[in-house]
Write a protein that holds these residues in place. Structure first.
Motif, mmCIF file in Angstrom:
data_model
loop_
_atom_site.group_PDB
_atom_site.id
_atom_site.type_symbol
_atom_site.label_atom_id
_atom_site.label_comp_id
_atom_site.label_asym_id
_atom_site.label_seq_id
_atom_site.Cartn_x
_atom_site.Cartn_y
_atom_site.Cartn_z
ATOM 1 N N GLY A 156 -52.185 1.620 -61.313
ATOM 2 C CA GLY A 156 -51.600 0.870 -62.449
ATOM 3 C C GLY A 156 -52.169 -0.566 -62.393
ATOM 4 N N HIS A 157 -52.780 -1.031 -61.310
ATOM 5 C CA HIS A 157 -53.209 -2.485 -61.371
ATOM 6 C C HIS A 157 -54.656 -2.376 -60.787
ATOM 7 C CE1 HIS A 157 -49.277 -3.748 -62.561
ATOM 8 N NE2 HIS A 157 -48.633 -2.806 -61.553
ATOM 9 N N LEU A 158 -55.519 -1.875 -61.375
ATOM 10 C CA LEU A 158 -57.062 -1.646 -60.869
ATOM 11 C C LEU A 158 -57.496 -3.233 -60.981
ATOM 12 C CD1 LEU A 158 -58.286 1.344 -62.294
ATOM 13 C CD2 LEU A 158 -57.520 1.052 -60.131
ATOM 14 N N PRO A 159 -58.140 -3.675 -59.819
ATOM 15 C CA PRO A 159 -59.020 -4.803 -59.706
ATOM 16 C C PRO A 159 -59.721 -5.004 -60.906
ATOM 17 C CG PRO A 159 -59.135 -3.812 -57.702
ATOM 18 C CD PRO A 159 -58.524 -2.627 -58.498
ATOM 19 N N GLU A 160 -59.783 -6.329 -61.710
ATOM 20 C CA GLU A 160 -60.391 -6.473 -62.788
ATOM 21 C C GLU A 160 -61.961 -6.583 -62.881
ATOM 22 O OE1 GLU A 160 -59.433 -7.312 -65.923
ATOM 23 O OE2 GLU A 160 -57.557 -6.891 -65.126
ATOM 24 N N SER A 161 -62.327 -6.705 -61.654
ATOM 25 C CA SER A 161 -63.857 -6.062 -61.206
ATOM 26 C C SER A 161 -64.196 -4.828 -61.371
ATOM 27 C CB SER A 161 -64.309 -6.523 -59.792
ATOM 28 O OG SER A 161 -65.227 -6.320 -59.340
ATOM 29 N N LEU A 162 -63.507 -3.873 -60.763
ATOM 30 C CA LEU A 162 -63.491 -2.315 -61.295
ATOM 31 C C LEU A 162 -63.391 -2.007 -62.552
ATOM 32 C CD1 LEU A 162 -61.902 -0.672 -58.052
ATOM 33 C CD2 LEU A 162 -64.378 -0.936 -58.497
ATOM 34 N N ARG A 163 -62.460 -2.614 -63.241
ATOM 35 C CA ARG A 163 -62.346 -2.678 -64.481
ATOM 36 C C ARG A 163 -63.510 -2.705 -65.471
ATOM 37 N NH1 ARG A 163 -57.135 -1.365 -66.656
ATOM 38 N NH2 ARG A 163 -55.455 -1.889 -65.221
ATOM 39 N N ARG A 164 -64.253 -4.027 -65.163
ATOM 40 C CA ARG A 164 -65.427 -4.421 -65.767
ATOM 41 C C ARG A 164 -66.470 -3.386 -65.694
ATOM 42 N NH1 ARG A 164 -63.042 -9.667 -64.566
ATOM 43 N NH2 ARG A 164 -64.246 -9.686 -62.560
ATOM 44 N N LEU A 165 -66.463 -2.909 -64.413
ATOM 45 C CA LEU A 165 -67.611 -2.172 -63.744
ATOM 46 C C LEU A 165 -67.506 -0.880 -64.741
ATOM 47 C CD1 LEU A 165 -67.777 -2.768 -60.054
ATOM 48 C CD2 LEU A 165 -69.607 -3.064 -61.774
ATOM 49 N N ARG A 166 -66.163 -0.505 -64.854
ATOM 50 C CA ARG A 166 -66.199 1.138 -65.469
ATOM 51 C C ARG A 166 -66.509 0.754 -66.948
ATOM 52 N NH1 ARG A 166 -65.956 4.925 -65.859
ATOM 53 N NH2 ARG A 166 -64.023 5.576 -66.595
#
Length: 500
Positions: free
Chosen positions: A40-50
């Motif tokens: 529910g709280h993925l790191p922003e870095s991983l979100r941007r990569l996705r």
């Protein structure tokens, strides 16, 4: 078996290098440790990569598929949840055990805090196959399992690593994550030939490959993931890539992170290795079949007598070795086991239900494995005698390595402790850990360590002791003090206990 999808070249995503990974050229995908992610709280870095279309694969480290117990349902559910949150095409775990004891042995449960090798025996293979099937049924995407590095060799092993992995993939359809750094580690520490292991592997089952660094000390190779990738590891990668084009290759780095430019140089070395081996990899590797079980009958193969593991095949001069199914050595007569052919019908758990479609391991095989693993883990973390057949020197080296890793990880999950204790942290923790096995994970271990110090009157400095007490009180309950009812009463009660 369905061929795994193409991944390309990737790097292990870690918070310490998250920004560098985002800006690193040529990174097709990343792998993140599953236990360090909150869906529910993925790191922003991983979100941007996705969002950029970079594939993220969750990599589990705590499931313990090689343990005697069936996989924990809550751990499987957590791994499945992370796979779905990341939109991952697969998830990965390890062929290892990480805990032992408990109901099967009527002894306390022990945590290793580390990946430990399973014996390459038919008992262990039966149990592992059933555990893998249970995991596969609970996960929304395919599972791949990784070979691990080891300091220790189990006595009485019945298969080579390649044979063990071949039969595991053959019986379960599971994919393989091949760590070439671990093959190098086992070459140095256990005298195992990486080329022979690759000869015996079902290369068509490979999902992707790990590459990592380590260091050698006193003749022992430590798979640290904190050092540059050495040339021998790239050599094993080239050997593998000359046999098959790996769907993906990933650089792992877990500590002692260098400047981004150094990581980019290592990724470039991996790409160069793959490209140079590409000509040989262009020759298709045909799937292995049961008809290949007697490679010595093939005219292009000759036989070497292996000193420990039975016959091995090598190609005649100038002939590429065919992909063959390795022949397992025959079982010794004194290991005859009638319950293998007639599994205990009272074996507990859902996987013993014939309607499940699973092939349950004999209950007595689980118990034998449980007793053996508990005896070894107890020797490693609780100071009990080393089980018969194990190298005592190597067992002591492994025990020291486990204690050192335990101190390092506790220092990361509870960074305030080394800050409070300063240079005395490490010696104090190693003294505490001696004879006190970990039973509930690293965060629980940190709390138990702090409680131990307070109960024994350490540290001597009154201010440090006060700060340590406040730290422990804040974290020892189910929620922060400010959010708990009757917080004052709880604090007062604990202080009374501490004074006593």
């Amino acid at each position: 078996m369905t061929q795994p999808g193409r991944l390309g070249t990737g790097i292990g995503w870690r918070p310490e290098i998250a920004e560098a990974v985002e800006h690193m050229p040529g990174v097709d995908w990343v792998e993140a440790v599953s236990e360090n992610l909150c869906p529910g709280h993925l790191p922003e870095s991983l979100r941007r990569l996705r969002e950029r279309g970079v594939t993220v694969v969750p990599h589990g480290v705590s499931l313990g598929l090689g343990g005697a117990d069936r996989p924990d349902e809550s751990r499987l559910a957590a791994l499945a949840e992370r796979a779905e949150a990341l939109g991952a095409p697969l998830v990965t775990e390890h062929i290892a055990f990480v805990r032992a004891g408990g109901d099967l042995t009527a002894s306390p449960s022990l945590e290793a805090g580390h990946l430990l090798p399973v014996p390459r025996t038919r008992d262990a293979l039966d149990v592992l196959c059933e555990n893998v099937r249970i995991a596969q049924a609970a996960l929304p995407v395919p599972l791949a399992v990784e070979n691990i590095a080891a300091l220790l060799r189990w006595p009485g092993e019945e298969m080579t690593e390649g044979q063990f992995l071949y039969d595991l993939a053959d019986r379960t359809g599971v994919r393989l994550l091949i760590d070439v750094a671990n093959l190098h580690t086992n070459h140095v520490n256990r005298g195992e030939d990486p080329s022979r292991a690759l000869d015996e592997l079902p290369v068509e089952a490979i999902a992707y490959v790990h590459v990592a660094g380590g260091f050698e000390r006193d003749g022992v190779w430590h798979d640290s993931h904190a050092h540059p990738v050495p040339r021998p590891v790239l050599g094993i990668l080239a050997d593998l890539a000359s046999r098959v084009t790996p769907p993906g290759v990933l650089l792992e780095r877990d500590d002692n992170f260098p400047e981004p430019g150094e990581l980019e140089t290592e990724l470039a070395a991996i790409r160069t290795t793959l490209a140079e081996a590409g000509g040989a990899a262009g020759r298709a590797t045909r799937p292995k079949t049961r008809e290949d079980a007697e490679p010595a009958t093939r005219p292009e193969a000759v036989t070497d007598a292996g000193p420990e593991n039975g016959p091995a095949t090598r190609p005649a001069a100038g002939v590429k070795a065919p992909a063959v199914r390795p022949s397992a050595p025959p079982a010794a007569p004194d290991r005859a086991d009638p319950d293998r052919a007639d599994p205990d019908p009272d074996a507990p758990g859902p996987s013993s239900d014939p309607a499940s479609g699973l092939d349950p391991a004999p209950a007595r095989a689980r118990q034998r494995l449980a007793l053996a693993q508990a005896a070894l883990l107890s020797a490693l973390v609780a100071g009990t005698p080393v089980p018969e057949g194990f190298d005592r020197v190597r067992t002591r080296v492994q025990a020291r390595a486990l204690a050192a890793k335990r101190a390092d990880v506790v220092a990361k999950v509870a960074a305030e402790l080394p800050e409070l204790l300063g240079d005395g942290y490490r010696a104090a923790f190693l003294g505490y850990a001696q004879g006190r096995p970990m039973t509930g994970g690293y965060r629980r271990d940190a709390l138990d360590f702090a409680e131990h110090l307070l109960l024994t009157g350490d540290p001597r400095d009154a201010r440090t002791r006060h700060l340590l007490r406040e730290w422990w009180l804040e974290r020892s309950g189910p929620a922060p003090r400010s959010r708990r009812p009757a917080a004052r009463l709880a604090r007062a009660t604990r202080r009374v206990l501490l004074r006593h």
